[in-house]
Design a protein around this motif. Structure first.
Motif, PDB file in Angstrom:
ATOM      1  N   PRO A 184      -1.384   0.160  14.627  1.00  0.00           N
ATOM      2  CA  PRO A 184      -2.126   0.314  13.381  1.00  0.00           C
ATOM      3  C   PRO A 184      -3.633   0.354  13.642  1.00  0.00           C
ATOM      4  O   PRO A 184      -4.176  -0.469  14.369  1.00  0.00           O
ATOM      5  CB  PRO A 184      -1.741  -0.925  12.569  1.00  0.00           C
ATOM      6  CG  PRO A 184      -1.373  -1.943  13.595  1.00  0.00           C
ATOM      7  CD  PRO A 184      -0.764  -1.170  14.730  1.00  0.00           C
ATOM      8  N   TYR A 233      -7.091   0.923  11.261  1.00  0.00           N
ATOM      9  CA  TYR A 233      -7.671   1.102   9.934  1.00  0.00           C
ATOM     10  C   TYR A 233      -9.072   1.673  10.066  1.00  0.00           C
ATOM     11  O   TYR A 233      -9.903   1.151  10.798  1.00  0.00           O
ATOM     12  CB  TYR A 233      -7.716  -0.228   9.177  1.00  0.00           C
ATOM     13  CG  TYR A 233      -8.276  -0.081   7.784  1.00  0.00           C
ATOM     14  CD1 TYR A 233      -7.609   0.678   6.835  1.00  0.00           C
ATOM     15  CD2 TYR A 233      -9.476  -0.683   7.433  1.00  0.00           C
ATOM     16  CE1 TYR A 233      -8.124   0.819   5.554  1.00  0.00           C
ATOM     17  CE2 TYR A 233      -9.989  -0.549   6.151  1.00  0.00           C
ATOM     18  CZ  TYR A 233      -9.306   0.214   5.216  1.00  0.00           C
ATOM     19  OH  TYR A 233      -9.818   0.367   3.959  1.00  0.00           O
ATOM     20  N   VAL A 234      -9.327   2.771   9.350  1.00  0.00           N
ATOM     21  CA  VAL A 234     -10.644   3.398   9.321  1.00  0.00           C
ATOM     22  C   VAL A 234     -11.233   3.118   7.941  1.00  0.00           C
ATOM     23  O   VAL A 234     -10.915   3.796   6.958  1.00  0.00           O
ATOM     24  CB  VAL A 234     -10.555   4.912   9.606  1.00  0.00           C
ATOM     25  CG1 VAL A 234     -11.942   5.536   9.606  1.00  0.00           C
ATOM     26  CG2 VAL A 234      -9.849   5.162  10.937  1.00  0.00           C
ATOM     27  N   ALA A 235     -12.071   2.089   7.876  1.00  0.00           N
ATOM     28  CA  ALA A 235     -12.573   1.594   6.597  1.00  0.00           C
ATOM     29  C   ALA A 235     -13.352   2.657   5.823  1.00  0.00           C
ATOM     30  O   ALA A 235     -13.190   2.772   4.609  1.00  0.00           O
ATOM     31  CB  ALA A 235     -13.456   0.362   6.821  1.00  0.00           C
ATOM     32  N   ALA A 248     -10.847   4.727   4.222  1.00  0.00           N
ATOM     33  CA  ALA A 248      -9.757   3.984   3.579  1.00  0.00           C
ATOM     34  C   ALA A 248      -8.400   4.561   3.984  1.00  0.00           C
ATOM     35  O   ALA A 248      -7.536   4.838   3.167  1.00  0.00           O
ATOM     36  CB  ALA A 248      -9.916   3.958   2.067  1.00  0.00           C
ATOM     37  N   VAL A 249      -8.251   4.744   5.313  1.00  0.00           N
ATOM     38  CA  VAL A 249      -7.031   5.325   5.873  1.00  0.00           C
ATOM     39  C   VAL A 249      -6.510   4.418   6.991  1.00  0.00           C
ATOM     40  O   VAL A 249      -7.291   3.874   7.770  1.00  0.00           O
ATOM     41  CB  VAL A 249      -7.320   6.743   6.435  1.00  0.00           C
ATOM     42  CG1 VAL A 249      -6.156   7.260   7.249  1.00  0.00           C
ATOM     43  CG2 VAL A 249      -7.644   7.708   5.313  1.00  0.00           C
ATOM     44  N   LEU A 250      -5.208   4.263   7.035  1.00  0.00           N
ATOM     45  CA  LEU A 250      -4.536   3.532   8.094  1.00  0.00           C
ATOM     46  C   LEU A 250      -3.717   4.528   8.896  1.00  0.00           C
ATOM     47  O   LEU A 250      -2.952   5.313   8.336  1.00  0.00           O
ATOM     48  CB  LEU A 250      -3.608   2.468   7.495  1.00  0.00           C
ATOM     49  CG  LEU A 250      -2.744   1.701   8.492  1.00  0.00           C
ATOM     50  CD1 LEU A 250      -3.604   0.732   9.304  1.00  0.00           C
ATOM     51  CD2 LEU A 250      -1.632   0.962   7.767  1.00  0.00           C
ATOM     52  N   TYR A 251      -3.896   4.501  10.220  1.00  0.00           N
ATOM     53  CA  TYR A 251      -3.067   5.300  11.116  1.00  0.00           C
ATOM     54  C   TYR A 251      -2.092   4.357  11.806  1.00  0.00           C
ATOM     55  O   TYR A 251      -2.445   3.233  12.150  1.00  0.00           O
ATOM     56  CB  TYR A 251      -3.927   6.019  12.166  1.00  0.00           C
ATOM     57  CG  TYR A 251      -4.828   7.057  11.558  1.00  0.00           C
ATOM     58  CD1 TYR A 251      -4.369   8.345  11.321  1.00  0.00           C
ATOM     59  CD2 TYR A 251      -6.134   6.741  11.188  1.00  0.00           C
ATOM     60  CE1 TYR A 251      -5.188   9.299  10.736  1.00  0.00           C
ATOM     61  CE2 TYR A 251      -6.956   7.687  10.612  1.00  0.00           C
ATOM     62  CZ  TYR A 251      -6.486   8.962  10.388  1.00  0.00           C
ATOM     63  OH  TYR A 251      -7.293   9.903   9.805  1.00  0.00           O
ATOM     64  N   ARG A 256      -0.556   9.003   8.808  1.00  0.00           N
ATOM     65  CA  ARG A 256      -1.839   8.766   8.138  1.00  0.00           C
ATOM     66  C   ARG A 256      -1.511   8.258   6.747  1.00  0.00           C
ATOM     67  O   ARG A 256      -0.892   8.958   5.949  1.00  0.00           O
ATOM     68  CB  ARG A 256      -2.629  10.072   8.057  1.00  0.00           C
ATOM     69  CG  ARG A 256      -3.948   9.952   7.370  1.00  0.00           C
ATOM     70  CD  ARG A 256      -4.644  11.341   7.398  1.00  0.00           C
ATOM     71  NE  ARG A 256      -5.917  11.288   6.766  1.00  0.00           N
ATOM     72  CZ  ARG A 256      -6.148  11.531   5.476  1.00  0.00           C
ATOM     73  NH1 ARG A 256      -5.141  11.861   4.684  1.00  0.00           N
ATOM     74  NH2 ARG A 256      -7.352  11.451   4.984  1.00  0.00           N
ATOM     75  N   VAL A 292      -4.965   4.588   1.815  1.00  0.00           N
ATOM     76  CA  VAL A 292      -4.826   3.286   1.177  1.00  0.00           C
ATOM     77  C   VAL A 292      -4.946   3.390  -0.332  1.00  0.00           C
ATOM     78  O   VAL A 292      -4.205   2.752  -1.069  1.00  0.00           O
ATOM     79  CB  VAL A 292      -5.851   2.293   1.769  1.00  0.00           C
ATOM     80  CG1 VAL A 292      -5.810   0.978   1.029  1.00  0.00           C
ATOM     81  CG2 VAL A 292      -5.564   2.080   3.250  1.00  0.00           C
ATOM     82  N   VAL A 305       0.841  -1.198   0.000  1.00  0.00           N
ATOM     83  CA  VAL A 305       0.000   0.000   0.000  1.00  0.00           C
ATOM     84  C   VAL A 305       0.870   1.238   0.000  1.00  0.00           C
ATOM     85  O   VAL A 305       0.659   2.171  -0.758  1.00  0.00           O
ATOM     86  CB  VAL A 305      -0.938   0.001   1.226  1.00  0.00           C
ATOM     87  CG1 VAL A 305      -1.705   1.301   1.310  1.00  0.00           C
ATOM     88  CG2 VAL A 305      -1.878  -1.184   1.174  1.00  0.00           C
TER      89      VAL A 305
END
Length: 176
Positions: free
Chosen positions: A16, A18-20, A23-26, A41, A44, A7
């Motif tokens: 980690p 993930y905020v679906a 579509a963001v991974l912190y 931030r 994805v 990614v």
């Protein structure tokens, strides 16, 4: 050829989340020279990586609460107490949830989970002191539970050398 399984390339190491819907991974990352950690931030779709500026001091483990806010283990440093904070990544607002147990500062909170009732469970090993960026601990290494109704913190487990990693079973009845 582009490897679709990658990614983004970044130096993420902890927390980690993930905020679906976005579509963001912190994730948190240690910057060099250190010690200094930041919250990244990662978008994805596209792989863009940004540091979010929110005032967190040495962030480590993270999770989402029921309002969609990041709950962050802040290890602190020699000038700032360790704490558990909530961060609204949209507005940048940061709120300290808890930073003490029985009027003693936490060591360096490491990992966190939020239960269905909103309680925040977290580990508090001495890694910050062992790595030279926190003072000598006044507390043993513990696992804590913060109650959102009473705003009190209790010891959930003791007797660990360096508690690290925490999770709840799907039905919330077992803490791992």
């Amino acid at each position: 050829m582009f490897d679709r399984s990658i990614v983004a390339l970044c130096d993420a190491h902890e927390g980690p989340v993930y905020v679906a819907g976005d579509a963001v991974l912190y994730a948190t990352s240690v910057r060099r020279p250190g010690p200094q950690s930041v919250i990244l931030r990662v978008v994805v779709d596209g792989g863009d990586v940004d540091e979010i500026t929110v005032g967190a001091v040495m962030p480590n483990g993270m999770t989402l609460d029921h309002d969609g806010l990041l709950v962050v283990c802040e290890q602190g440093d020699l000038d700032h107490d360790a704490c558990i904070s909530r961060i609204d990544v949209v507005t940048g607002h940061r709120e300290v949830v808890v930073d003490r147990w029985r009027d003693l500062p936490f060591n360096s909170p490491n990992d966190v989970v939020v239960a269905a009732d909103g309680a925040i469970w977290f580990t508090d090993p001495e890694y910050g002191h062992l790595q030279g960026f926190r003072p000598r601990p006044e507390l043993p290494a513990l696992v804590h539970r913060w109650d959102p109704v009473t705003a009190t913190t209790d010891v959930a487990a003791d007797g660990f050398d360096k508690p690290n990693g925490i999770a709840l079973s799907p039905d919330g009845s077992t803490l791992y």
